[in-house]
Design a protein around this motif. Structure first.
Motif, PDB file in Angstrom:
ATOM      1  N   LEU A 124       0.826  -1.211   0.000  1.00 35.57           N
ATOM      2  CA  LEU A 124       0.000   0.000   0.000  1.00 35.57           C
ATOM      3  C   LEU A 124       0.862   1.264   0.000  1.00 35.57           C
ATOM      4  CD1 LEU A 124      -2.918   1.025   0.028  1.00 35.57           C
ATOM      5  CD2 LEU A 124      -2.809   1.013   2.526  1.00 35.57           C
ATOM      6  N   GLU A 125       1.977   1.258   0.717  1.00 39.77           N
ATOM      7  CA  GLU A 125       2.842   2.445   0.779  1.00 39.77           C
ATOM      8  C   GLU A 125       3.462   2.753  -0.584  1.00 39.77           C
ATOM      9  OE1 GLU A 125       3.026   4.709   3.134  1.00 39.77           O
ATOM     10  OE2 GLU A 125       1.521   3.484   4.148  1.00 39.77           O
ATOM     11  N   ALA A 126       3.891   1.731  -1.296  1.00 42.07           N
ATOM     12  CA  ALA A 126       4.452   1.937  -2.639  1.00 42.07           C
ATOM     13  C   ALA A 126       3.387   2.489  -3.579  1.00 42.07           C
ATOM     14  CB  ALA A 126       5.034   0.639  -3.187  1.00 42.07           C
ATOM     15  N   ALA A 127       2.171   1.974  -3.462  1.00 45.47           N
ATOM     16  CA  ALA A 127       1.074   2.486  -4.286  1.00 45.47           C
ATOM     17  C   ALA A 127       0.793   3.946  -3.947  1.00 45.47           C
ATOM     18  CB  ALA A 127      -0.173   1.638  -4.091  1.00 45.47           C
ATOM     19  N   ARG A 128       0.832   4.287  -2.663  1.00 42.40           N
ATOM     20  CA  ARG A 128       0.585   5.680  -2.241  1.00 42.40           C
ATOM     21  C   ARG A 128       1.632   6.613  -2.829  1.00 42.40           C
ATOM     22  NH1 ARG A 128      -0.903  10.314  -1.572  1.00 42.40           N
ATOM     23  NH2 ARG A 128      -1.783  11.109   0.353  1.00 42.40           N
ATOM     24  N   ARG A 129       2.891   6.189  -2.825  1.00 43.07           N
ATOM     25  CA  ARG A 129       3.955   7.014  -3.414  1.00 43.07           C
ATOM     26  C   ARG A 129       3.748   7.173  -4.927  1.00 43.07           C
ATOM     27  NH1 ARG A 129       6.790   3.857   0.220  1.00 43.07           N
ATOM     28  NH2 ARG A 129       7.597   2.492  -1.413  1.00 43.07           N
ATOM     29  N   ALA A 130       3.350   6.092  -5.603  1.00 42.15           N
ATOM     30  CA  ALA A 130       3.097   6.159  -7.047  1.00 42.15           C
ATOM     31  C   ALA A 130       1.904   7.062  -7.355  1.00 42.15           C
ATOM     32  CB  ALA A 130       2.869   4.759  -7.614  1.00 42.15           C
ATOM     33  N   ILE A 131       0.886   7.008  -6.522  1.00 42.01           N
ATOM     34  CA  ILE A 131      -0.288   7.879  -6.686  1.00 42.01           C
ATOM     35  C   ILE A 131       0.141   9.334  -6.556  1.00 42.01           C
ATOM     36  CG2 ILE A 131      -2.426   8.598  -5.534  1.00 42.01           C
ATOM     37  CD1 ILE A 131      -2.816   5.531  -4.897  1.00 42.01           C
ATOM     38  N   ASP A 132       0.991   9.627  -5.579  1.00 38.83           N
ATOM     39  CA  ASP A 132       1.502  10.992  -5.401  1.00 38.83           C
ATOM     40  C   ASP A 132       2.327  11.434  -6.604  1.00 38.83           C
ATOM     41  OD1 ASP A 132       0.295  11.253  -2.921  1.00 38.83           O
ATOM     42  OD2 ASP A 132       2.133  10.815  -1.794  1.00 38.83           O
ATOM     43  N   ARG A 133       3.219  10.558  -7.099  1.00 34.86           N
ATOM     44  CA  ARG A 133       4.055  10.905  -8.256  1.00 34.86           C
ATOM     45  C   ARG A 133       3.209  11.226  -9.478  1.00 34.86           C
ATOM     46  NH1 ARG A 133       7.190   6.777  -6.344  1.00 34.86           N
ATOM     47  NH2 ARG A 133       6.391   5.285  -7.843  1.00 34.86           N
TER      48      ARG A 133
END
Length: 127
Positions: free
Chosen positions: A86-95
């Motif tokens: 979930l954290e990696a997805a959150r970072r990708a969503i932000d990018r």
């Protein structure tokens, strides 16, 4: 019992990028038969989600899917997906500067949730 959901999407490449590269999910690509267009498949246990081009669905089943774009897709439906990271997805969503509806910590079920729409407007809850 197994369940298969078919979701109409405008652009398979955009859908593939979103689910695979942003959310980190494993998608399979296949052509059901030589005369049929490419389909994306997301397996979730006994559930399969098929992503098919909206134009292909309308061409195959005009009486059922005519004017599919008149209404928001997935009205009244929420797809809840447990992500591997979930954290990696959150970072990708932000990018990608995607719009989040909200994030919350669900104390009752002891999990974190991220709510957003996919590129075609389907409501997702990511856990």
């Amino acid at each position: 019992m197994s369940l298969t959901l078919t979701l109409a999407v405008a652009d398979l490449d955009r859908t593939e990028f979103f689910y695979r590269d942003i959310l980190g999910l494993q998608l399979e690509t296949f052509e059901p038969a030589p005369e049929f267009p490419r389909v994306l498949l997301l397996l979730c246990g006994d559930t399969a989600i098929l992503f098919r081009r909206q134009q292909a669905l309308e061409a195959s089943h005009p009486a059922l899917f005519e004017h599919l774009d008149r209404h928001p897709k997935g009205v009244g439906m929420t797809l809840e997906l447990e992500l591997p990271d979930l954290e990696a997805a959150r970072r990708a969503i932000d990018r990608q500067q995607l719009h989040l509806l909200y994030e919350l910590d669900d104390d009752e079920f002891k999990r974190r949730e991220i709510w957003l729409h996919d590129p075609d407007g389907y409501l997702l809850i990511l856990t």
